[in-house]
Design a protein around this motif. Structure first.
Motif, PDB file in Angstrom:
ATOM      1  N   ASP A  18       0.810   5.334  -9.531  1.00 36.06           N
ATOM      2  CA  ASP A  18      -0.398   4.581  -9.179  1.00 36.06           C
ATOM      3  C   ASP A  18      -1.621   5.001  -9.993  1.00 36.06           C
ATOM      4  O   ASP A  18      -2.683   4.392  -9.868  1.00 36.06           O
ATOM      5  CB  ASP A  18      -0.727   4.772  -7.692  1.00 36.06           C
ATOM      6  N   GLU A  20      -2.827   4.846 -13.104  1.00 39.70           N
ATOM      7  CA  GLU A  20      -3.559   3.889 -13.948  1.00 39.70           C
ATOM      8  C   GLU A  20      -4.281   2.850 -13.103  1.00 39.70           C
ATOM      9  O   GLU A  20      -5.459   2.551 -13.327  1.00 39.70           O
ATOM     10  CB  GLU A  20      -2.615   3.215 -14.945  1.00 39.70           C
ATOM     11  N   ALA A  21      -3.587   2.294 -12.110  1.00 38.10           N
ATOM     12  CA  ALA A  21      -4.193   1.270 -11.253  1.00 38.10           C
ATOM     13  C   ALA A  21      -5.352   1.840 -10.446  1.00 38.10           C
ATOM     14  O   ALA A  21      -6.403   1.197 -10.305  1.00 38.10           O
ATOM     15  CB  ALA A  21      -3.143   0.667 -10.328  1.00 38.10           C
ATOM     16  N   THR A  24      -8.310   2.473 -12.843  1.00 42.04           N
ATOM     17  CA  THR A  24      -8.920   1.199 -13.244  1.00 42.04           C
ATOM     18  C   THR A  24      -9.782   0.643 -12.114  1.00 42.04           C
ATOM     19  O   THR A  24     -10.904   0.177 -12.342  1.00 42.04           O
ATOM     20  CB  THR A  24      -7.831   0.186 -13.652  1.00 42.04           C
ATOM     21  N   LEU A  25      -9.271   0.722 -10.888  1.00 39.92           N
ATOM     22  CA  LEU A  25     -10.025   0.249  -9.727  1.00 39.92           C
ATOM     23  C   LEU A  25     -11.289   1.084  -9.523  1.00 39.92           C
ATOM     24  O   LEU A  25     -12.372   0.545  -9.280  1.00 39.92           O
ATOM     25  CB  LEU A  25      -9.135   0.322  -8.479  1.00 39.92           C
ATOM     26  N   THR A  46      -7.892   8.488 -16.891  1.00 38.26           N
ATOM     27  CA  THR A  46      -6.695   8.411 -16.059  1.00 38.26           C
ATOM     28  C   THR A  46      -6.163   9.795 -15.709  1.00 38.26           C
ATOM     29  O   THR A  46      -5.678  10.017 -14.599  1.00 38.26           O
ATOM     30  CB  THR A  46      -5.601   7.583 -16.773  1.00 38.26           C
ATOM     31  N   GLN A  75      -1.683  -5.713  -4.460  1.00 37.61           N
ATOM     32  CA  GLN A  75      -2.574  -5.075  -5.415  1.00 37.61           C
ATOM     33  C   GLN A  75      -3.326  -3.937  -4.731  1.00 37.61           C
ATOM     34  O   GLN A  75      -3.798  -4.099  -3.597  1.00 37.61           O
ATOM     35  CB  GLN A  75      -3.593  -6.085  -5.969  1.00 37.61           C
ATOM     36  N   ILE A  76      -3.479  -2.818  -5.417  1.00 31.00           N
ATOM     37  CA  ILE A  76      -4.233  -1.696  -4.867  1.00 31.00           C
ATOM     38  C   ILE A  76      -5.716  -2.065  -4.834  1.00 31.00           C
ATOM     39  O   ILE A  76      -6.289  -2.459  -5.853  1.00 31.00           O
ATOM     40  CB  ILE A  76      -4.020  -0.418  -5.700  1.00 31.00           C
TER      41      ILE A  76
END
Length: 181
Positions: A18, A20-21, A24-25, A46, A75-76
């Motif tokens: 998780d 990267e996601a 990004t968030l 990251t 989606q996270i």
């Protein structure tokens, strides 16, 4: 571990996949989140999120915390869980954050309701606490909406970049939750 909340919303244990996601968030919501979260300046790439997740996984292994990603339509959209779990005293402290664009849809209220169910039914805890900065009205609205008792204020509870903020402590006992559910 996965908790299904409804057709579009669920919680899942955070994993290294998780990173990267989540980064990004975090990066996309940086100015919004920075108002109340003290770790944004330390999360610049990251790899910083990987280090955070590794700490979460150590907490899971030690059974001293539990960090979950919030999934809306797969989606996270944020992170929630138990920042601390004290099995001896049967008390846990819930922490959470949600991306700016996921606000206002009841996601966090439903998330905290699911965490309460897990805390009282699965973990057999006696009390759950939520702490929020006194000025953080959106965060404070969650425990207030869910029937928590405001137990007090901790002065200068957290250093937030260039100043201290006070925290309001909310608590909910298992027998109070049973009457609310």
């Amino acid at each position: 571990m996965q908790i299904t909340i409804d057709d579009t919303l669920s919680l899942r244990a955070i994993s290294l996949e998780d990173a990267e996601a989540v980064f990004t968030l975090t990066d996309a919501s940086r100015p919004y989140l920075r108002q109340w979260l003290p770790w944004l300046d330390m999360t610049q790439k990251t790899e910083d999120t990987i280090t955070y997740i590794q700490g979460c996984l150590q907490g899971h292994t030690a059974k001293s915390s539990l960090s979950l990603v919030i999934l809306s339509h797969q989606q996270i959209v944020g992170i929630a869980g138990f920042n601390s779990i004290n099995y001896h005293n049967k008390i846990a402290t819930i922490g959470y954050w949600l991306s700016e664009d996921a606000q206002g849809r009841g996601i966090m209220t439903k998330t905290v309701q699911a965490l309460l169910h897990y805390a009282f039914k699965d973990l057999q805890l006696h009390k759950v606490e939520i702490r929020a900065a006194t000025g953080n009205a959106p965060s404070r609205a969650i425990p207030e909406r869910l029937g928590f008792t405001q137990e007090g204020t901790i002065r200068a509870a957290e250093w937030l970049y260039d100043h201290y903020v006070d925290h309001v402590v909310y608590g909910l006992l298992e027998e109070e939750w049973t009457t609310l559910e």
